[in-house]
Design a protein around this motif. Structure first.
Motif, PDB file in Angstrom:
ATOM      1  N   LEU A 101       0.801  -1.156  -0.024  1.00  0.00           N
ATOM      2  CA  LEU A 101       0.041   0.117  -0.022  1.00  0.00           C
ATOM      3  C   LEU A 101       0.925   1.259  -0.110  1.00  0.00           C
ATOM      4  CD1 LEU A 101      -3.220   0.836   0.022  1.00  0.00           C
ATOM      5  CD2 LEU A 101      -2.679   1.078   2.720  1.00  0.00           C
ATOM      6  N   LEU A 102       1.958   1.035   0.910  1.00  0.00           N
ATOM      7  CA  LEU A 102       2.773   2.221   0.817  1.00  0.00           C
ATOM      8  C   LEU A 102       3.706   2.770  -0.477  1.00  0.00           C
ATOM      9  CD1 LEU A 102       4.349   2.125   4.356  1.00  0.00           C
ATOM     10  CD2 LEU A 102       2.500   3.504   3.529  1.00  0.00           C
ATOM     11  N   ASP A 103       3.880   1.628  -1.212  1.00  0.00           N
ATOM     12  CA  ASP A 103       4.595   1.571  -2.577  1.00  0.00           C
ATOM     13  C   ASP A 103       3.577   2.191  -3.479  1.00  0.00           C
ATOM     14  OD1 ASP A 103       6.702   0.387  -1.471  1.00  0.00           O
ATOM     15  OD2 ASP A 103       6.272  -1.713  -2.472  1.00  0.00           O
ATOM     16  N   HIS A 104       2.191   1.750  -3.345  1.00  0.00           N
ATOM     17  CA  HIS A 104       1.277   2.273  -4.412  1.00  0.00           C
ATOM     18  C   HIS A 104       0.991   3.492  -4.127  1.00  0.00           C
ATOM     19  CE1 HIS A 104      -2.016   1.655  -7.102  1.00  0.00           C
ATOM     20  NE2 HIS A 104      -2.931   2.107  -6.229  1.00  0.00           N
ATOM     21  N   TYR A 105       1.115   4.207  -3.015  1.00  0.00           N
ATOM     22  CA  TYR A 105       0.906   5.685  -2.680  1.00  0.00           C
ATOM     23  C   TYR A 105       2.069   6.172  -2.486  1.00  0.00           C
ATOM     24  CZ  TYR A 105      -4.066   5.307  -1.836  1.00  0.00           C
ATOM     25  OH  TYR A 105      -5.292   4.985  -2.209  1.00  0.00           O
ATOM     26  N   GLU A 106       3.370   5.638  -2.943  1.00  0.00           N
ATOM     27  CA  GLU A 106       4.770   6.520  -3.208  1.00  0.00           C
ATOM     28  C   GLU A 106       5.127   6.921  -2.040  1.00  0.00           C
ATOM     29  OE1 GLU A 106       4.201   8.771  -6.678  1.00  0.00           O
ATOM     30  OE2 GLU A 106       4.137   7.117  -8.054  1.00  0.00           O
ATOM     31  N   PHE A 107       4.892   6.506  -1.004  1.00  0.00           N
ATOM     32  CA  PHE A 107       5.589   6.986   0.361  1.00  0.00           C
ATOM     33  C   PHE A 107       6.938   6.588   0.543  1.00  0.00           C
ATOM     34  CE2 PHE A 107       1.403   8.312   1.728  1.00  0.00           C
ATOM     35  CZ  PHE A 107       1.400   8.647   3.174  1.00  0.00           C
ATOM     36  N   ASP A 108       7.753   7.538   1.089  1.00  0.00           N
ATOM     37  CA  ASP A 108       9.138   7.103   1.358  1.00  0.00           C
ATOM     38  C   ASP A 108       9.661   8.072   2.464  1.00  0.00           C
ATOM     39  OD1 ASP A 108       9.477   9.797   0.241  1.00  0.00           O
ATOM     40  OD2 ASP A 108      10.140   9.110  -1.760  1.00  0.00           O
ATOM     41  N   GLY A 109      10.817   7.830   2.621  1.00  0.00           N
ATOM     42  CA  GLY A 109      11.585   8.552   3.852  1.00  0.00           C
ATOM     43  C   GLY A 109      11.201   8.237   5.357  1.00  0.00           C
ATOM     44  N   GLU A 110      11.175   9.349   6.040  1.00  0.00           N
ATOM     45  CA  GLU A 110      10.762   9.087   7.462  1.00  0.00           C
ATOM     46  C   GLU A 110       9.365   8.804   7.716  1.00  0.00           C
ATOM     47  OE1 GLU A 110      11.496   9.043  11.729  1.00  0.00           O
ATOM     48  OE2 GLU A 110      12.472   8.536   9.945  1.00  0.00           O
ATOM     49  N   GLU A 111       8.545   9.393   7.121  1.00  0.00           N
ATOM     50  CA  GLU A 111       7.134   9.161   7.291  1.00  0.00           C
ATOM     51  C   GLU A 111       6.881   7.681   6.795  1.00  0.00           C
ATOM     52  OE1 GLU A 111       3.121  11.336   5.800  1.00  0.00           O
ATOM     53  OE2 GLU A 111       4.880  11.398   4.378  1.00  0.00           O
ATOM     54  N   ARG A 112       7.487   7.264   5.744  1.00  0.00           N
ATOM     55  CA  ARG A 112       7.270   5.770   5.306  1.00  0.00           C
ATOM     56  C   ARG A 112       7.869   4.702   6.581  1.00  0.00           C
ATOM     57  NH1 ARG A 112       6.956   2.184   0.319  1.00  0.00           N
ATOM     58  NH2 ARG A 112       7.423   0.374   1.081  1.00  0.00           N
ATOM     59  N   ARG A 113       9.052   5.091   6.997  1.00  0.00           N
ATOM     60  CA  ARG A 113       9.784   4.299   8.004  1.00  0.00           C
ATOM     61  C   ARG A 113       8.951   4.055   9.284  1.00  0.00           C
ATOM     62  NH1 ARG A 113      12.014   4.163  12.438  1.00  0.00           N
ATOM     63  NH2 ARG A 113      11.680   6.366  12.820  1.00  0.00           N
ATOM     64  N   LYS A 114       8.257   5.266   9.825  1.00  0.00           N
ATOM     65  CA  LYS A 114       7.415   5.125  11.012  1.00  0.00           C
ATOM     66  C   LYS A 114       6.238   4.252  10.582  1.00  0.00           C
ATOM     67  CE  LYS A 114       8.501   9.752  12.814  1.00  0.00           C
ATOM     68  NZ  LYS A 114       7.974  11.020  13.518  1.00  0.00           N
ATOM     69  N   LEU A 115       5.745   4.314   9.418  1.00  0.00           N
ATOM     70  CA  LEU A 115       4.428   3.449   9.343  1.00  0.00           C
ATOM     71  C   LEU A 115       4.808   1.931   8.981  1.00  0.00           C
ATOM     72  CD1 LEU A 115       2.761   5.982   6.880  1.00  0.00           C
ATOM     73  CD2 LEU A 115       1.775   5.267   8.941  1.00  0.00           C
ATOM     74  N   GLU A 116       6.229   1.779   8.557  1.00  0.00           N
ATOM     75  CA  GLU A 116       6.651   0.321   8.454  1.00  0.00           C
ATOM     76  C   GLU A 116       7.349  -0.123   9.341  1.00  0.00           C
ATOM     77  OE1 GLU A 116       9.830  -0.784   4.967  1.00  0.00           O
ATOM     78  OE2 GLU A 116       7.751  -0.026   3.858  1.00  0.00           O
ATOM     79  N   SER A 117       7.978   0.499  10.151  1.00  0.00           N
ATOM     80  CA  SER A 117       8.908  -0.126  11.103  1.00  0.00           C
ATOM     81  C   SER A 117       8.626   0.192  12.642  1.00  0.00           C
ATOM     82  CB  SER A 117      10.282   0.395  10.572  1.00  0.00           C
ATOM     83  OG  SER A 117      10.661  -0.105   9.501  1.00  0.00           O
ATOM     84  N   GLU A 118       7.765   1.024  12.929  1.00  0.00           N
ATOM     85  CA  GLU A 118       7.244   1.383  14.129  1.00  0.00           C
ATOM     86  C   GLU A 118       5.816   0.779  14.525  1.00  0.00           C
ATOM     87  OE1 GLU A 118       8.264   5.325  15.212  1.00  0.00           O
ATOM     88  OE2 GLU A 118      10.213   5.427  14.651  1.00  0.00           O
ATOM     89  N   ARG A 119       5.464   0.769  15.851  1.00  0.00           N
ATOM     90  CA  ARG A 119       3.902   0.470  16.201  1.00  0.00           C
ATOM     91  C   ARG A 119       3.067   1.707  15.799  1.00  0.00           C
ATOM     92  NH1 ARG A 119       0.861   1.581  20.727  1.00  0.00           N
ATOM     93  NH2 ARG A 119      -0.739   0.237  20.824  1.00  0.00           N
ATOM     94  N   ARG A 120       1.788   1.214  15.062  1.00  0.00           N
ATOM     95  CA  ARG A 120       1.002   2.064  14.975  1.00  0.00           C
ATOM     96  C   ARG A 120      -0.099   2.136  16.067  1.00  0.00           C
ATOM     97  NH1 ARG A 120       1.856  -0.074   9.950  1.00  0.00           N
ATOM     98  NH2 ARG A 120       0.100  -1.437  10.246  1.00  0.00           N
ATOM     99  N   PRO A 121      -0.123   3.086  16.888  1.00  0.00           N
ATOM    100  CA  PRO A 121      -1.135   3.278  17.870  1.00  0.00           C
ATOM    101  C   PRO A 121      -2.621   3.429  17.498  1.00  0.00           C
ATOM    102  CG  PRO A 121       0.205   5.304  18.156  1.00  0.00           C
ATOM    103  CD  PRO A 121       0.708   4.259  17.085  1.00  0.00           C
ATOM    104  N   GLU A 122      -2.581   4.303  16.313  1.00  0.00           N
ATOM    105  CA  GLU A 122      -4.069   4.561  15.711  1.00  0.00           C
ATOM    106  C   GLU A 122      -3.706   4.392  14.203  1.00  0.00           C
ATOM    107  OE1 GLU A 122      -6.643   5.457  17.458  1.00  0.00           O
ATOM    108  OE2 GLU A 122      -5.640   5.578  19.262  1.00  0.00           O
ATOM    109  N   SER A 123      -5.007   4.077  13.529  1.00  0.00           N
ATOM    110  CA  SER A 123      -4.820   3.991  12.054  1.00  0.00           C
ATOM    111  C   SER A 123      -4.829   5.112  11.597  1.00  0.00           C
ATOM    112  CB  SER A 123      -6.462   3.441  11.373  1.00  0.00           C
ATOM    113  OG  SER A 123      -6.693   2.266  11.962  1.00  0.00           O
ATOM    114  N   VAL A 124      -3.901   5.327  10.304  1.00  0.00           N
ATOM    115  CA  VAL A 124      -3.496   6.270   9.566  1.00  0.00           C
ATOM    116  C   VAL A 124      -4.011   6.273   8.202  1.00  0.00           C
ATOM    117  CG1 VAL A 124      -1.459   7.381   8.968  1.00  0.00           C
ATOM    118  CG2 VAL A 124      -1.222   6.193  11.139  1.00  0.00           C
ATOM    119  N   ARG A 125      -4.588   7.386   7.803  1.00  0.00           N
ATOM    120  CA  ARG A 125      -5.163   7.929   6.495  1.00  0.00           C
ATOM    121  C   ARG A 125      -4.142   8.413   5.590  1.00  0.00           C
ATOM    122  NH1 ARG A 125     -10.251   7.453   4.533  1.00  0.00           N
ATOM    123  NH2 ARG A 125     -10.942   6.954   6.671  1.00  0.00           N
ATOM    124  N   ILE A 126      -3.845   7.716   4.539  1.00  0.00           N
ATOM    125  CA  ILE A 126      -2.997   8.392   3.660  1.00  0.00           C
ATOM    126  C   ILE A 126      -3.690   8.700   2.256  1.00  0.00           C
ATOM    127  CG2 ILE A 126      -1.206   6.769   4.581  1.00  0.00           C
ATOM    128  CD1 ILE A 126      -1.421   4.961   2.534  1.00  0.00           C
TER     129      ILE A 126
END
Length: 231
Positions: free
Chosen positions: A36-61
């Motif tokens: 999904l992050l690939d599809h929405y072309e997320f990268d950098g620190e914003e992507r790292r947080k979504l991919e490698s850290e816990r998400r306490p809440e859902s995140v709309r992208i």
């Protein structure tokens, strides 16, 4: 585990998705967080947080030209608990990435109902997709893994987990768990996952419902499927 035993004992799979997501899933497929992050072309620190850290809440992208999408929360899991139960040198970051690379399915309706009734989700409507196991396995067996635990939950007494948690169908110790651990069928195999995602979901789905506080609204049904198919 023999594939025929998987299909015999778990003929249906269930996936809980964000409310109002069915149309997008039909169009784009059921995607892992990473896809999904690939599809929405997320990268950098914003992507790292979504991919490698816990998400306490859902995140709309969002991305120009695409409808907004939701990356689901990971409320049932905490970093502190993972630090205590992870094995073989796996770090919390690696575990989050492992989970985010997969799409998850419950193999029993009881497990699905437990999630729907969990405190984090019971007061929000959800989209539930019911799938034919044989169809999904036939199309994706090479990227399917099975888990003996709820890999995304660490509440209560967190079960050890690590690189060996997800196993191929052939490597999964189904008979051992059934006999030596006296597991009920619903507990012998807890999760089925597909790496990357499931495109063309309508090829494998039997029905899609909106579920809210026990009330079910049918969103879609495969022509000819039994009216009882669903959550």
């Amino acid at each position: 585990m023999k594939e025929e035993d998987l299909l015999k004992n778990y003929p249906r799979l269930y996936h809980m998705a964000e409310d109002a997501s069915w149309d997008s899933v039909v169009k784009h497929g059921l995607l892992s967080t990473i896809e999904l992050l690939d599809h929405y072309e997320f990268d950098g620190e914003e992507r790292r947080k979504l991919e490698s850290e816990r998400r306490p809440e859902s995140v709309r992208i969002s991305r120009e030209g695409l409808p907004s999408a939701v990356v689901r929360d990971q409320k049932p899991m905490t970093r502190s608990a993972l630090e205590k139960c992870l094995t073989d040198g796996t770090t919390p970051e690696e575990w989050f990435e492992t989970l985010n690379a997969r799409v998850f399915f419950w193999l029993s309706k009881d497990r699905l109902q437990g999630l729907l009734g969990a405190r984090a989700y019971r007061d929000k409507p959800q989209t539930v997709i019911t799938l034919d196991t044989a169809s999904l396995v036939g199309a994706h067996r090479d990227v399917i893994t099975l888990s003996p635990i709820n890999s995304g939950a660490t509440i209560y007494n967190p079960v050890p987990r690590g690189r060996s948690t997800f196993m191929s169908i052939a490597d999964f110790p189904f008979e051992e768990r059934r006999k030596t651990m006296k597991k009920l069928i619903k507990d012998a195999v807890v999760e089925l996952t597909v790496m990357g995602g499931v495109p063309e979901i309508e090829k494998h789905a039997l029905a899609a419902h909106r579920v809210f506080k026990g009330a079910k609204t049918e969103l879609w049904r495969r022509e000819g499927s039994d009216p009882s198919e669903g959550p």
